[in-house]
Design an enzyme around this catalytic site. Sequence first.
Site, mmCIF file in Angstrom:
data_model
loop_
_atom_site.group_PDB
_atom_site.id
_atom_site.type_symbol
_atom_site.label_atom_id
_atom_site.label_comp_id
_atom_site.label_asym_id
_atom_site.label_seq_id
_atom_site.Cartn_x
_atom_site.Cartn_y
_atom_site.Cartn_z
ATOM 1 N N ARG A 186 -105.428 29.029 -4.889
ATOM 2 C CA ARG A 186 -103.996 29.351 -4.963
ATOM 3 C C ARG A 186 -103.148 28.106 -5.237
ATOM 4 O O ARG A 186 -102.124 28.198 -5.918
ATOM 5 C CB ARG A 186 -103.538 30.026 -3.674
ATOM 6 C CG ARG A 186 -104.019 31.457 -3.566
ATOM 7 C CD ARG A 186 -103.478 32.128 -2.320
ATOM 8 N NE ARG A 186 -103.974 33.497 -2.220
ATOM 9 C CZ ARG A 186 -103.696 34.305 -1.223
ATOM 10 N NH1 ARG A 186 -102.934 33.907 -0.217
ATOM 11 N NH2 ARG A 186 -104.186 35.538 -1.196
ATOM 12 N N LYS A 194 -114.047 49.228 3.460
ATOM 13 C CA LYS A 194 -113.464 50.485 3.940
ATOM 14 C C LYS A 194 -112.753 51.289 2.867
ATOM 15 O O LYS A 194 -111.923 50.752 2.135
ATOM 16 C CB LYS A 194 -112.434 50.164 5.030
ATOM 17 C CG LYS A 194 -113.053 49.585 6.271
ATOM 18 C CD LYS A 194 -111.982 49.323 7.289
ATOM 19 C CE LYS A 194 -112.590 48.982 8.625
ATOM 20 N NZ LYS A 194 -111.574 48.641 9.613
ATOM 21 N N GLY A 220 -108.762 39.752 -2.041
ATOM 22 C CA GLY A 220 -108.929 38.492 -1.317
ATOM 23 C C GLY A 220 -110.383 38.056 -1.222
ATOM 24 O O GLY A 220 -110.743 36.946 -1.635
ATOM 25 N N GLY A 230 -103.912 41.937 -0.849
ATOM 26 C CA GLY A 230 -103.104 43.141 -0.622
ATOM 27 C C GLY A 230 -102.094 43.383 -1.737
ATOM 28 O O GLY A 230 -101.890 44.526 -2.159
HETATM 29 P P1 ADP Z 1 -111.245 42.480 -1.076
HETATM 30 O O1 ADP Z 1 -110.724 41.583 0.032
HETATM 31 O O2 ADP Z 1 -111.713 41.694 -2.273
HETATM 32 O O3 ADP Z 1 -110.305 43.597 -1.424
HETATM 33 P P2 ADP Z 1 -112.783 43.974 0.818
HETATM 34 O O4 ADP Z 1 -112.161 43.284 1.982
HETATM 35 O O5 ADP Z 1 -112.453 45.397 0.610
HETATM 36 O O6 ADP Z 1 -112.580 43.165 -0.531
HETATM 37 O O7 ADP Z 1 -114.360 43.931 0.910
HETATM 38 C C1 ADP Z 1 -115.117 42.790 1.187
HETATM 39 C C2 ADP Z 1 -115.834 42.991 2.479
HETATM 40 O O8 ADP Z 1 -116.694 44.134 2.402
HETATM 41 C C3 ADP Z 1 -116.717 41.802 2.775
HETATM 42 O O9 ADP Z 1 -116.357 41.256 4.026
HETATM 43 C C4 ADP Z 1 -118.111 42.425 2.823
HETATM 44 O O10 ADP Z 1 -118.942 41.868 3.798
HETATM 45 C C5 ADP Z 1 -117.853 43.870 3.137
HETATM 46 N N1 ADP Z 1 -118.965 44.715 2.720
HETATM 47 C C6 ADP Z 1 -119.351 45.020 1.467
HETATM 48 N N2 ADP Z 1 -120.455 45.790 1.480
HETATM 49 C C7 ADP Z 1 -120.771 45.998 2.776
HETATM 50 C C8 ADP Z 1 -121.805 46.727 3.445
HETATM 51 N N3 ADP Z 1 -122.724 47.406 2.753
HETATM 52 N N4 ADP Z 1 -121.802 46.729 4.803
HETATM 53 C C9 ADP Z 1 -120.859 46.056 5.481
HETATM 54 N N5 ADP Z 1 -119.865 45.349 4.919
HETATM 55 C C10 ADP Z 1 -119.824 45.312 3.579
HETATM 56 C C1 3PG Z 2 -102.372 37.215 1.509
HETATM 57 O O1 3PG Z 2 -103.152 36.277 1.660
HETATM 58 O O2 3PG Z 2 -102.754 38.385 1.258
HETATM 59 C C2 3PG Z 2 -100.900 36.915 1.548
HETATM 60 O O3 3PG Z 2 -100.660 35.552 1.700
HETATM 61 C C3 3PG Z 2 -100.186 37.732 2.621
HETATM 62 O O4 3PG Z 2 -100.624 37.367 3.890
HETATM 63 P P1 3PG Z 2 -100.434 38.383 5.107
HETATM 64 O O5 3PG Z 2 -101.417 39.508 4.875
HETATM 65 O O6 3PG Z 2 -100.717 37.569 6.347
HETATM 66 O O7 3PG Z 2 -99.022 38.902 5.076
#
Ligand code: ADP
Ligand code: 3PG
Length: 394
Positions: free
Chosen positions: A36, A197, A352, A375
């Site tokens: 970033r 999720k 993220g 997000g």
């Molecule tokens: P982003 O932040 O890129 O939108 P997410 O937060 O939705 O992505 O997804 C990433 C997370 O999903 C990671 O922490 C990863 O460990 C988890 N994940 C992916 N596949 C699995 C799985 N089969 N079981 C548990 N966690 C998983």
């Molecule tokens: C992010 O990393 O998604 C942004 O900086 C927003 O952060 P926040 O989810 O703590 O509001």
Amino acid sequence: MSKINTIEDIDYAGKRVYLRVDYNVVENGKIIDEFRIKQSLPTINKLLASKCSIILASHNGRPDGKPDEMLSLRPVAQALSNLLNKKVGFVDDCVGEEVSQEAHSMKAGELLLLENLRFHEAEEKNNSLFAKSMANLADVYIDDAFANAHRAHASMVGVPKYLPHAAGLLMEKEYNNLNNLLLSPKRPFVAIVGGAKISTKIEVLKSLLKKADTVFIGGAMANTFLQAQGYNIGASMTEVDSIDIAKDVMKIAKDNNVNLILPKDLVVAKSIEDGVDCRTVSIDNIQKDDIALDIGKETMRDLIPIIKKAKTIFWNGTLGYAEINEFAWASKDLAHLMSLRKNKADTIIGGGDTTAFIEKLGMHNRFSFVSTGGGASLELLSGKKLAAIEALRS
Ligand code: ADP
Ligand code: 3PG
Ligand code: MG
């Protein structure tokens, strides 16, 4: 609808600029990822070339309106200074007498980073006095904090009320790339959505199902879909409450003639740890104590011709538990498959964890566009209006 102001729409040359960036990159006093910071350089360099002085403002973490040394932005001043090869000043607060004096004594070409905005609860409460006192530091407001654009906080929507305002180059690039994905994707358009999720991805899934030709579901999310189809998923992560949502998504895909692909084989293990034994099984062969942690090779093989034909490929959400090497293979495969299409298709990555994964592989230059947003990018792709973008309309 009024247009979003870009830098070219305002008179900024030689001015004192309040530049809102997203340097939400410090954890436990250390920078975890410079992506970033690096992405903010084009706007900073453009402003420096026009003899501006720049007051940089950002939040970091969620300090609950109180100072927290571990979430200070101080390390970012040094990192930015190294990247620019130029001094970057730092002040211990973002409002108050000392900050005001520092800001008003700045000369053309100087940079000053303010302390974490969220050390004041007024930031998240969008307090107008707080916004006004920050606006008093500068002549113009430029917003390059795309990753925070979904937050209606004082520095995002309050400060621009009091100053001529515009989107920075990163904000403009993020908005255009992600918005074009929804408005005019080149076809075939393949969307790959993984992650933990469904509940956090439902809106974006529904939105993509209206636009894409193929949607591939991976990650833990796929488990809930498989469960909705009646498969036994053993001890895998799932969201039982979202089974109906999964059914709904499958119906929307059918109604829209979208090719919805679910895994047909999975990598499973008995526990989630480094070096654990794992095997690949077909989805109808998962044992009671198996945890599905990655997508299997056969499924990934099916994806190859689809990716090879695609003209737009969007990916959000790791395909497996990619924090552990054993379960990062499908995500690595996908990153490589997509990177091979760089000059032939629009290859776009958002989210993220997904962006952090790509950065860890050192591959962020091998795609058409990697969003800095988590997000924010998902909300934009869900078709929602982002508060900070609305605040930049003229
Ligand atoms: P982003 O932040 O890129 O939108 P997410 O937060 O939705 O992505 O997804 C990433 C997370 O999903 C990671 O922490 C990863 O460990 C988890 N994940 C992916 N596949 C699995 C799985 N089969 N079981 C548990 N966690 C998983
Ligand atoms: C992010 O990393 O998604 C942004 O900086 C927003 O952060 P926040 O989810 O703590 O509001
Ligand atoms: Mg995430």
